[in-house]
Motif scaffolding. Sequence first.
Motif, short mmCIF file in Angstrom:
data_model
loop_
_atom_site.label_atom_id
_atom_site.label_comp_id
_atom_site.label_asym_id
_atom_site.label_seq_id
_atom_site.Cartn_x
_atom_site.Cartn_y
_atom_site.Cartn_z
N HIS A 32 0.92 4.17 -2.75
CA HIS A 32 0.66 5.58 -2.41
C HIS A 32 1.77 6.48 -2.97
O HIS A 32 1.50 7.59 -3.43
CB HIS A 32 0.57 5.76 -0.89
CG HIS A 32 -0.72 5.26 -0.30
ND1 HIS A 32 -0.84 4.90 1.01
CD2 HIS A 32 -1.94 5.05 -0.88
CE1 HIS A 32 -2.10 4.49 1.23
NE2 HIS A 32 -2.78 4.56 0.10
N ASP B 119 -7.16 5.23 5.29
CA ASP B 119 -6.32 4.03 5.28
C ASP B 119 -5.80 3.67 6.66
O ASP B 119 -5.67 2.49 7.01
CB ASP B 119 -5.14 4.18 4.30
CG ASP B 119 -5.61 4.07 2.86
OD1 ASP B 119 -6.78 3.71 2.64
OD2 ASP B 119 -4.79 4.32 1.96
N HIS C 11 -5.17 0.88 -7.54
CA HIS C 11 -4.92 1.01 -6.11
C HIS C 11 -6.17 0.66 -5.29
O HIS C 11 -6.09 -0.06 -4.29
CB HIS C 11 -4.45 2.43 -5.79
CG HIS C 11 -4.28 2.67 -4.32
ND1 HIS C 11 -3.41 1.96 -3.54
CD2 HIS C 11 -4.92 3.54 -3.48
CE1 HIS C 11 -3.50 2.39 -2.28
NE2 HIS C 11 -4.41 3.33 -2.22
N HIS D 186 -6.89 10.56 2.38
CA HIS D 186 -7.10 9.13 2.18
C HIS D 186 -6.09 8.30 2.99
O HIS D 186 -6.45 7.36 3.67
CB HIS D 186 -6.96 8.83 0.68
CG HIS D 186 -6.94 7.38 0.33
ND1 HIS D 186 -8.05 6.58 0.39
CD2 HIS D 186 -5.93 6.58 -0.08
CE1 HIS D 186 -7.72 5.36 0.04
NE2 HIS D 186 -6.44 5.33 -0.25
N ILE E 149 0.84 -1.21 0.00
CA ILE E 149 0.00 0.00 0.00
C ILE E 149 0.87 1.26 0.00
O ILE E 149 0.62 2.21 -0.75
CB ILE E 149 -0.95 -0.02 1.23
CG1 ILE E 149 -1.94 -1.19 1.12
CG2 ILE E 149 -1.70 1.30 1.41
CD1 ILE E 149 -2.91 -1.13 -0.03
N GLU F 117 -6.73 -2.34 -2.42
CA GLU F 117 -7.27 -2.14 -1.07
C GLU F 117 -8.55 -2.94 -0.86
O GLU F 117 -8.73 -3.55 0.20
CB GLU F 117 -7.55 -0.65 -0.83
CG GLU F 117 -6.28 0.15 -0.62
CD GLU F 117 -6.55 1.55 -0.10
OE1 GLU F 117 -5.57 2.26 0.14
OE2 GLU F 117 -7.73 1.95 0.09
FE LIG Z 1 -4.90 3.93 -0.17
#
Ligand SMILES: [Fe+2]
Length: 134
Positions: free
Chosen positions: A20, A123, A57, A118, A16, A61
Motif C-alpha cells: 500500500h 481491506d 497488488h 480500499h 500488504i 491480495e
Molecule cells: Fe489492498
Amino acid sequence: MYFTWKKLYETGLEEIDNQHKKFLTIINDLHKELTENKDFKTVEAIINELKSYAEYHFKTEEKLFEQYNYKGEELSEHLKKHKDFENFIEKAISNISSSKSIITTKLADYARKWLIEHICGTDVKFVKFINQNN
Ligand SMILES: [Fe+2]
C-alpha cells in the motif's frame, strides 16, 4: 493533494502494508508530475507503472483470499473494487493515448481516494475476517 501515510492505514499484514505504501508513492509521483513538470511522456510512464503495480497488488491480495478461504458477498465486493480500479486505469491509458495531451490532477485524486477507501473499507474487512477465522 499529496497522500501522506497514516498509522490508521496499517492493516497489520506487513506485506500488504508495504505494498500500500508503494502504491501511495506512485500516486504521489503522478500528482507531482501532473502539478509540477507536466511532462506528457512521464505521466504516461507513471500511469503504466500504476497499472502494473495495481495488478501485482491485487494478485497478492487475491492469493491471500484463496489461502484463507475468503468467500461470499465480501469477496465479490472486494473483487469488484479491484476491477473498478483496473477499468479506471484502462480508461485513463486510452484517453491519454488518444488525446496526447496532459490530463488533469483529477486522475491522481481519484486514485488517492480509491486507495484510501480500499485500505480503510475493503481491506480492513478482509483482515478482520482473517483474525476471526484463524
Ligand atoms: Fe489492498
